[in-house]
Design a protein around this motif. Structure first.
Motif, mmCIF file in Angstrom:
data_model
loop_
_atom_site.group_PDB
_atom_site.id
_atom_site.type_symbol
_atom_site.label_atom_id
_atom_site.label_comp_id
_atom_site.label_asym_id
_atom_site.label_seq_id
_atom_site.Cartn_x
_atom_site.Cartn_y
_atom_site.Cartn_z
ATOM 1 N N ASP A 175 0.825 -1.285 0.105
ATOM 2 C CA ASP A 175 0.075 0.209 0.024
ATOM 3 C C ASP A 175 1.002 1.013 0.078
ATOM 4 O O ASP A 175 1.314 1.687 0.972
ATOM 5 C CB ASP A 175 -0.852 0.053 1.228
ATOM 6 N N VAL A 180 2.644 0.951 3.759
ATOM 7 C CA VAL A 180 2.647 -0.347 4.569
ATOM 8 C C VAL A 180 2.625 -1.431 3.675
ATOM 9 O O VAL A 180 2.052 -1.633 2.502
ATOM 10 C CB VAL A 180 1.527 -0.763 5.512
ATOM 11 N N TYR A 182 0.364 -5.161 3.537
ATOM 12 C CA TYR A 182 -0.356 -6.221 3.984
ATOM 13 C C TYR A 182 -0.084 -7.796 3.892
ATOM 14 O O TYR A 182 0.528 -8.054 2.722
ATOM 15 C CB TYR A 182 -1.767 -6.128 3.369
ATOM 16 N N TYR A 193 -2.136 -9.242 8.714
ATOM 17 C CA TYR A 193 -0.997 -8.512 9.344
ATOM 18 C C TYR A 193 -0.852 -7.172 8.525
ATOM 19 O O TYR A 193 -1.079 -7.249 7.182
ATOM 20 C CB TYR A 193 0.241 -9.313 9.552
ATOM 21 N N ARG A 194 -0.278 -6.268 9.042
ATOM 22 C CA ARG A 194 0.241 -4.840 8.454
ATOM 23 C C ARG A 194 1.870 -4.606 8.940
ATOM 24 O O ARG A 194 1.786 -4.550 10.157
ATOM 25 C CB ARG A 194 -0.693 -3.668 8.819
ATOM 26 N N THR A 196 4.612 -1.899 8.705
ATOM 27 C CA THR A 196 5.207 -0.691 8.562
ATOM 28 C C THR A 196 6.494 -0.579 8.581
ATOM 29 O O THR A 196 7.122 -0.425 9.806
ATOM 30 C CB THR A 196 4.532 0.211 9.506
ATOM 31 N N TRP A 221 -5.987 -1.656 14.313
ATOM 32 C CA TRP A 221 -4.627 -2.302 14.070
ATOM 33 C C TRP A 221 -3.725 -2.425 15.446
ATOM 34 O O TRP A 221 -3.692 -1.295 16.155
ATOM 35 C CB TRP A 221 -3.694 -1.812 13.253
ATOM 36 N N TYR A 252 -3.861 -4.953 -3.544
ATOM 37 C CA TYR A 252 -4.120 -3.635 -3.096
ATOM 38 C C TYR A 252 -4.568 -2.713 -4.164
ATOM 39 O O TYR A 252 -3.891 -2.931 -5.084
ATOM 40 C CB TYR A 252 -3.185 -2.948 -2.077
ATOM 41 N N CYS A 257 -7.472 -3.135 0.412
ATOM 42 C CA CYS A 257 -6.833 -4.410 0.340
ATOM 43 C C CYS A 257 -7.650 -5.459 0.353
ATOM 44 O O CYS A 257 -8.562 -5.641 1.230
ATOM 45 C CB CYS A 257 -5.811 -4.478 1.677
ATOM 46 N N ALA A 272 -8.685 0.773 3.597
ATOM 47 C CA ALA A 272 -7.790 1.443 4.472
ATOM 48 C C ALA A 272 -8.042 2.995 4.685
ATOM 49 O O ALA A 272 -7.836 3.160 5.883
ATOM 50 C CB ALA A 272 -6.297 1.265 3.997
#
Length: 375
Positions: A175, A180, A182, A193-194, A196, A221, A252, A257, A272
């Motif tokens: 993304d 980030v 995913y 999960y994400r 960063t 999150w 995405y 997503c 998002a």
């Protein structure tokens, strides 16, 4: 996809999900209808049933030579990368111990230039995802599996990105708007999960979060305390983590997503921008056992089946679900690695076990379909 297109998808047709505070409120069955490309014709000489105006060819077979290299067994997740007026198709190998990933470079006229390995010495490399900086994230679908960042062009060595978590990885989707990545998890109680990164474009360090139920239909999150656990799995570290049965493909586009859950036969959409979660497809319908997913800039999604009728189905922005390709004679296989060439005129995918269904993956077949795909 713009947010208004996303909202059309999740509200299209009888049984489609209505958003109420965030979490999906029921299953979006999708609307069975006619494909924008028309009905499938009889299978061609390659066993591929396609609409009028589309053609197929076989570009590689497992255990056979292509472009000066032996094509890997059990081909799985894939993606395409531009290379001047040429392009590259990358494919994972879902074999134990010798998995890894390979690439085929195509010339401007579509002929095969060469093929080569971009990752070796890893295990059960299932799906993955492309990055905006033109690398391929190859994911290990095994206990304490890793994400490897690889070079589709075959110049730089692959690097394990363990900060992205050690779990049964499936797919990844970047993304760039929120900077980030995913990640899906192929467990019966898997999570979304994400990751960063500390610095966008550098996946060596960062924060891993898991999508959680915040109560009242909201999602949030929360940080995973230990992304590389020896004992407590990542999916069990946060009690409010949302669980999905068999997380698979991830894609995405335009603030959303999309990801699939094979055990539920569902396609989810995490918006998002609005921080909401919904289903755009679930349960019965023309799609059977959803798996890898990709899409086009106009909003069309393409979902491959693991089983079912061995099809790739389109989900349009209006919520219509219809087959655009079917493989005949591959009943004991699965369709993997759908990816469009940079110009959008060619769709690549594989039959992981081919017509034999051999679980060693030695009979995998990788295809190319050409035609007037919508942009």
């Amino acid at each position: 996809m713009e947010r208004r297109s996303f909202l059309r998808v999740v509200t299209a047709g009888a049984g489609a999900v209505a958003f109420a505070g965030g979490l999906w409120q029921g299953a979006a069955a999708g609307v069975a209808g006619e494909s924008p490309y028309g009905p499938l014709l009889a299978a061609d000489a390659n066993g591929v049933a396609l609409p009028q105006g589309f053609t197929s060819r076989i570009v590689a077979r497992s255990s056979h030579s292509v472009g000066g290299a032996t094509w890997h067994g059990a081909p799985d997740g894939g993606a395409c990368f531009a290379d001047g007026d040429a392009w590259i198709y990358v494919s994972n190998s879902e074999l134990p111990l010798i998995g890894g990933a390979s690439a085929i470079r195509f010339r401007a006229d579509g002929s095969v230039d060469r093929a080569y390995r971009i990752l070796s010495g890893t295990t059960l490399n299932c799906a993955g995802g492309a990055t905006p900086w033109n690398t391929w994230l190859s994911c290990e679908e095994t206990w304490r599996g890793r994400v490897f960042e690889t070079d589709p062009y075959g110049v730089r060595s692959a690097v394990a990105r363990t900060a992205m978590g050690r779990f049964k990885h499936e797919a990844a989707a970047c993304d760039p708007d929120r900077r980030v990545v995913y990640l899906t998890e192929d467990e019966e109680d898997g999570c979304l999960y994400r990751f960063t990164p500390t610095t966008w474009g550098d996946l060596s360090a960062g924060r891993l979060d898991v999508l959680c139920d915040a109560g009242g239909g909201a999602v949030v999150w929360q940080r995973v305390p230990n992304p590389s656990p020896l004992f407590t799995e990542t999916r069990d570290q946060v009690s409010s983590a949302l669980k999905f049965d068999g997380g698979e493909g991830c894609y995405y586009a335009g603030g959303v997503c999309y990801f699939t859950a094979k055990g539920e036969n569902s396609v989810y959409a995490y918006n998002a921008a609005a921080n909401t979660l919904g289903k755009i497809y679930g349960g019965g319908g023309t799609l059977g056992t959803v798996d890898n997913i990709t899409g086009r800039s106009g909003g069309d999604l393409y979902v491959a089946e693991d089983g079912g009728n061995e099809e790739i189905n389109i989900i349009t922005p209006d919520g219509v679900v219809a087959p655009v390709m079917r493989l005949d004679g591959h009943a004991d296989s699965e369709i993997t690695g759908p990816a469009f060439s940079p110009d959008g005129t060619r769709l690549y995918f594989s039959s992981q076990r081919g017509t034999s269904g051999n679980t060693t993956g030695i009979d995998g077949v990788t295809f190319e379909v050409r035609g007037p795909f919508r942009h």
